[in-house]
Design a protein around this motif. Structure first.
Motif, PDB file in Angstrom:
ATOM      1  N   ARG A   7       0.797  -1.218   0.000  1.00  0.00           N
ATOM      2  CA  ARG A   7       0.000   0.000   0.000  1.00  0.00           C
ATOM      3  C   ARG A   7       0.834   1.275   0.000  1.00  0.00           C
ATOM      4  NH1 ARG A   7      -2.979  -3.560   3.365  1.00  0.00           N
ATOM      5  NH2 ARG A   7      -5.169  -3.789   2.787  1.00  0.00           N
ATOM      6  N   THR A   8       2.161   1.189  -0.133  1.00  0.00           N
ATOM      7  CA  THR A   8       2.961   2.398  -0.281  1.00  0.00           C
ATOM      8  C   THR A   8       2.742   2.952  -1.689  1.00  0.00           C
ATOM      9  OG1 THR A   8       4.904   1.231  -1.129  1.00  0.00           O
ATOM     10  CG2 THR A   8       4.701   1.431   1.274  1.00  0.00           C
ATOM     11  N   ALA A   9       3.302   4.117  -1.970  1.00  0.00           N
ATOM     12  CA  ALA A   9       3.076   4.720  -3.287  1.00  0.00           C
ATOM     13  C   ALA A   9       3.554   3.804  -4.412  1.00  0.00           C
ATOM     14  CB  ALA A   9       3.771   6.080  -3.359  1.00  0.00           C
ATOM     15  N   LEU A  10       4.756   3.233  -4.277  1.00  0.00           N
ATOM     16  CA  LEU A  10       5.264   2.361  -5.328  1.00  0.00           C
ATOM     17  C   LEU A  10       4.536   1.030  -5.350  1.00  0.00           C
ATOM     18  CD1 LEU A  10       7.160   1.564  -7.586  1.00  0.00           C
ATOM     19  CD2 LEU A  10       8.880   0.959  -5.858  1.00  0.00           C
ATOM     20  N   THR A  11       4.369   0.386  -4.186  1.00  0.00           N
ATOM     21  CA  THR A  11       3.752  -0.942  -4.180  1.00  0.00           C
ATOM     22  C   THR A  11       2.269  -0.878  -4.516  1.00  0.00           C
ATOM     23  OG1 THR A  11       3.405  -0.856  -1.763  1.00  0.00           O
ATOM     24  CG2 THR A  11       5.446  -1.843  -2.557  1.00  0.00           C
ATOM     25  N   MET A  12       1.618   0.238  -4.182  1.00  0.00           N
ATOM     26  CA  MET A  12       0.234   0.442  -4.593  1.00  0.00           C
ATOM     27  C   MET A  12       0.150   0.537  -6.117  1.00  0.00           C
ATOM     28  SD  MET A  12      -2.220   3.685  -3.636  1.00  0.00           S
ATOM     29  CE  MET A  12      -1.117   4.849  -4.457  1.00  0.00           C
ATOM     30  N   THR A  13       1.119   1.197  -6.718  1.00  0.00           N
ATOM     31  CA  THR A  13       1.157   1.288  -8.175  1.00  0.00           C
ATOM     32  C   THR A  13       1.372  -0.088  -8.789  1.00  0.00           C
ATOM     33  OG1 THR A  13       2.033   3.547  -8.084  1.00  0.00           O
ATOM     34  CG2 THR A  13       2.358   2.340 -10.127  1.00  0.00           C
ATOM     35  N   MET A  14       2.229  -0.908  -8.183  1.00  0.00           N
ATOM     36  CA  MET A  14       2.478  -2.256  -8.701  1.00  0.00           C
ATOM     37  C   MET A  14       1.283  -3.170  -8.520  1.00  0.00           C
ATOM     38  SD  MET A  14       6.463  -3.076  -7.805  1.00  0.00           S
ATOM     39  CE  MET A  14       6.235  -3.217  -6.042  1.00  0.00           C
ATOM     40  N   THR A  15       0.487  -2.926  -7.484  1.00  0.00           N
ATOM     41  CA  THR A  15      -0.708  -3.733  -7.235  1.00  0.00           C
ATOM     42  C   THR A  15      -1.676  -3.596  -8.405  1.00  0.00           C
ATOM     43  OG1 THR A  15      -0.517  -3.672  -4.831  1.00  0.00           O
ATOM     44  CG2 THR A  15      -2.738  -3.934  -5.734  1.00  0.00           C
ATOM     45  N   GLY A  16      -2.203  -4.719  -8.854  1.00  0.00           N
ATOM     46  CA  GLY A  16      -3.067  -4.713 -10.035  1.00  0.00           C
ATOM     47  C   GLY A  16      -4.539  -4.763  -9.707  1.00  0.00           C
ATOM     48  N   LYS A  17      -4.963  -3.950  -8.773  1.00  0.00           N
ATOM     49  CA  LYS A  17      -6.359  -3.929  -8.350  1.00  0.00           C
ATOM     50  C   LYS A  17      -6.686  -2.521  -7.858  1.00  0.00           C
ATOM     51  CE  LYS A  17      -9.540  -6.583  -5.362  1.00  0.00           C
ATOM     52  NZ  LYS A  17      -9.611  -7.635  -4.315  1.00  0.00           N
ATOM     53  N   VAL A  18      -7.640  -1.854  -8.510  1.00  0.00           N
ATOM     54  CA  VAL A  18      -7.924  -0.456  -8.193  1.00  0.00           C
ATOM     55  C   VAL A  18      -8.643  -0.313  -6.860  1.00  0.00           C
ATOM     56  CG1 VAL A  18      -9.225   1.592  -8.892  1.00  0.00           C
ATOM     57  CG2 VAL A  18      -7.913   0.305 -10.587  1.00  0.00           C
ATOM     58  N   PHE A  19      -9.781  -1.003  -6.699  1.00  0.00           N
ATOM     59  CA  PHE A  19     -10.563  -0.854  -5.467  1.00  0.00           C
ATOM     60  C   PHE A  19     -10.240  -1.998  -4.523  1.00  0.00           C
ATOM     61  CE2 PHE A  19     -14.225  -1.490  -2.720  1.00  0.00           C
ATOM     62  CZ  PHE A  19     -14.460  -0.202  -2.270  1.00  0.00           C
ATOM     63  N   PRO A  20      -9.909  -1.720  -3.268  1.00  0.00           N
ATOM     64  CA  PRO A  20      -9.859  -0.405  -2.610  1.00  0.00           C
ATOM     65  C   PRO A  20      -8.462   0.197  -2.533  1.00  0.00           C
ATOM     66  CG  PRO A  20      -9.734  -2.107  -0.953  1.00  0.00           C
ATOM     67  CD  PRO A  20      -9.766  -2.823  -2.291  1.00  0.00           C
ATOM     68  N   TYR A  21      -7.482  -0.408  -3.200  1.00  0.00           N
ATOM     69  CA  TYR A  21      -6.089  -0.070  -2.927  1.00  0.00           C
ATOM     70  C   TYR A  21      -5.600   1.199  -3.600  1.00  0.00           C
ATOM     71  CZ  TYR A  21      -6.475  -4.851  -1.358  1.00  0.00           C
ATOM     72  OH  TYR A  21      -6.901  -5.989  -0.732  1.00  0.00           O
ATOM     73  N   LYS A  22      -6.252   1.625  -4.694  1.00  0.00           N
ATOM     74  CA  LYS A  22      -5.789   2.815  -5.413  1.00  0.00           C
ATOM     75  C   LYS A  22      -6.815   3.943  -5.453  1.00  0.00           C
ATOM     76  CE  LYS A  22      -2.970   0.000  -8.531  1.00  0.00           C
ATOM     77  NZ  LYS A  22      -2.503  -0.209  -9.924  1.00  0.00           N
ATOM     78  N   LYS A  23      -8.067   3.617  -5.211  1.00  0.00           N
ATOM     79  CA  LYS A  23      -9.133   4.604  -5.358  1.00  0.00           C
ATOM     80  C   LYS A  23      -8.907   5.806  -4.441  1.00  0.00           C
ATOM     81  CE  LYS A  23     -14.121   5.257  -5.052  1.00  0.00           C
ATOM     82  NZ  LYS A  23     -15.426   4.674  -4.648  1.00  0.00           N
TER      83      LYS A  23
END
Length: 425
Positions: A141-157
């Motif tokens: 959930r950090t800025a970089l690892t959130m970007t690497m995560t391939g799921k928008v909700f709820p991790y990037k929204k």
């Protein structure tokens, strides 16, 4: 004595809603695969703190090791005053990891720190910035690892623009209607349209996706990624934060394949409930960063390191890697019987790699349309029945089972009985 409801009311006033909750339970105590809440109700734990407790709650050998370390010291900061148990743990993991050549290990605190530091190491070693990850993957959930995560909700929204130099490839799985050929074709298009492979530092992949729905990466995909990385000087990173430490019936999930990664990220069950993560990898890559470029104030905390050495002892003594396969076979056999019953909700795609087990809840028997609403109800019913149960998946319709590998057969069967009740149509 406070009730669950009273504590949750206080939580609502004091803690942001962005920190979610899967159950309405406030834990009071726990032992092995059982938990008791503040009201005295007992639960069978099929979540294991999200794959953290492969050695169970309060494993006596782990607890004894931590108590012994507490009498010595609780913190020095490894970069200021090193301590031998850190070195010992690194040596043990270097021998265990399925990585060719000389191997080194660095410790951190969280899974996100492990995956982010793996990218830092790959960038330092290659002099490149690009990162390729997969849809459905979860890396933090950090800025970089959130970007690497391939799921928008709820991790990037709601968190703004993603960081640059990160691209996603569709993850292949039958339930996702994506083949290995399609994934590799998409990757080929990406190399032609978006990023020269000579600019890619790393490809990061979970051998079995966790939050994405417990889908195992096919062997032919791993072979192809290894070949692509070798041909283009790219670092192959296996994110084993959830799959590592015996969960899949091998100490590391990458042992299911006939190719090896360059770096492996570990966390979760590494220290039996104490916060510790690490990156294990080829020495040349691990040594690329300059002194001071890696680390952290609490990275490799002595209490967590003591716990982690004890966890390895427990794995050896109790043969927990073998136990993972026994548990997986036992649970899958029961789930497949449940799948045939007309008095239970429609189930699809019962799957397991060792004791990393899942199935999907769908709207119609024999169909594939996800039923996210009913999946949520099942986890709520399970709580009412005294079973801690989690869901996951990009369609929010996957039930996952992560029971501690130390759980007794009778407790596992009791949990499955409760699951059947929760699955009643």
């Amino acid at each position: 004595m406070s009730t669950n409801a009273e504590i949750f009311a206080r939580r609502e006033a004091a803690i942001p809603r962005g920190i979610g909750h899967s159950t309405p339970i406030s834990a009071q105590r726990a032992l092995n695969s059982e938990v008791w809440d503040v009201e005295g109700k007992r639960y069978v734990d099929f979540a294991g703190g999200i794959a953290v407790l492969n050695t169970g709650h309060c494993n006596p050998h782990v607890m004894a090791a931590v108590r012994e370390q507490m009498e010595r010291f609780t913190h020095t900061c490894f970069q200021v005053l090193l301590y031998e148990p850190y070195v010992t743990l690194a040596e043990r993991l270097n021998k265990l990891a399925p990585i060719d050549g000389a191997v080194k290990t660095a410790f951190f605190t969280t899974g996100a720190e492990a995956t982010e530091n793996a990218i830092k190491m790959a960038r330092a070693a290659t002099g490149r910035a690009g990162v390729i990850a997969f849809t459905g993957g979860f890396h933090g959930r950090t800025a970089l690892t959130m970007t690497m995560t391939g799921k928008v909700f709820p991790y990037k929204k709601g968190f703004g623009a993603a960081l640059p130099e990160v691209w996603h490839v569709p993850f292949p799985a039958p339930q996702l209607d994506v083949t290995v050929e399609e994934s590799l074709k998409y990757l080929g298009f990406m190399f032609k349209a978006d990023i020269d492979p000579a600019r890619v530092a790393a490809i990061i992949i979970e051998p079995v996706q966790g939050e994405g729905g417990f889908h195992q990466a096919p062997p032919e995909l791993m072979r192809a990624l290894r070949k692509i990385c070798d041909e283009n000087g790219i670092v192959l990173i296996a994110d084993e934060v959830q799959t590592g430490y015996g969960r899949t019936g091998k100490m590391f999930a990458m042992e299911h394949y006939d190719v090896k990664p360059d770096l492996i990220c570990v966390a979760k069950s590494l220290a039996g409930g104490f916060p510790l993560s690490g990156v294990i990898g080829k020495a040349a890559i691990m040594d690329a960063a300059d002194p001071g470029g890696l680390g952290g104030t609490y990275a490799g905390n002595p209490l967590a390191v003591a716990a982690a050495n004890a966890v390895l002892d427990v794995f050896e003594k109790d043969k927990l890697v073998d136990r993972a396969n026994v548990i997986g076979e036992r649970i899958v056999a029961r789930l497949k019987k449940m799948q045939q019953r007309n008095d239970l909700l429609p189930m699809a795609a019962v799957r397991a790699v060792g004791a990393m087990i899942a199935f999907d809840i769908v709207k119609e028997r024999g169909g594939e349309v996800p039923d996210a609403e009913m999946t949520k109800k099942v986890t709520q019913r399970a709580t009412d029945e005294g079973l801690i149960l989690l869901s996951c998946g990009t369609s929010f319709n996957t039930i996952r089972i992560l029971v501690p590998l130390t759980a007794e057969d009778a407790i596992i069967d009791e949990g499955l009985d409760k699951l059947e009740i929760a699955m009643s149509a």
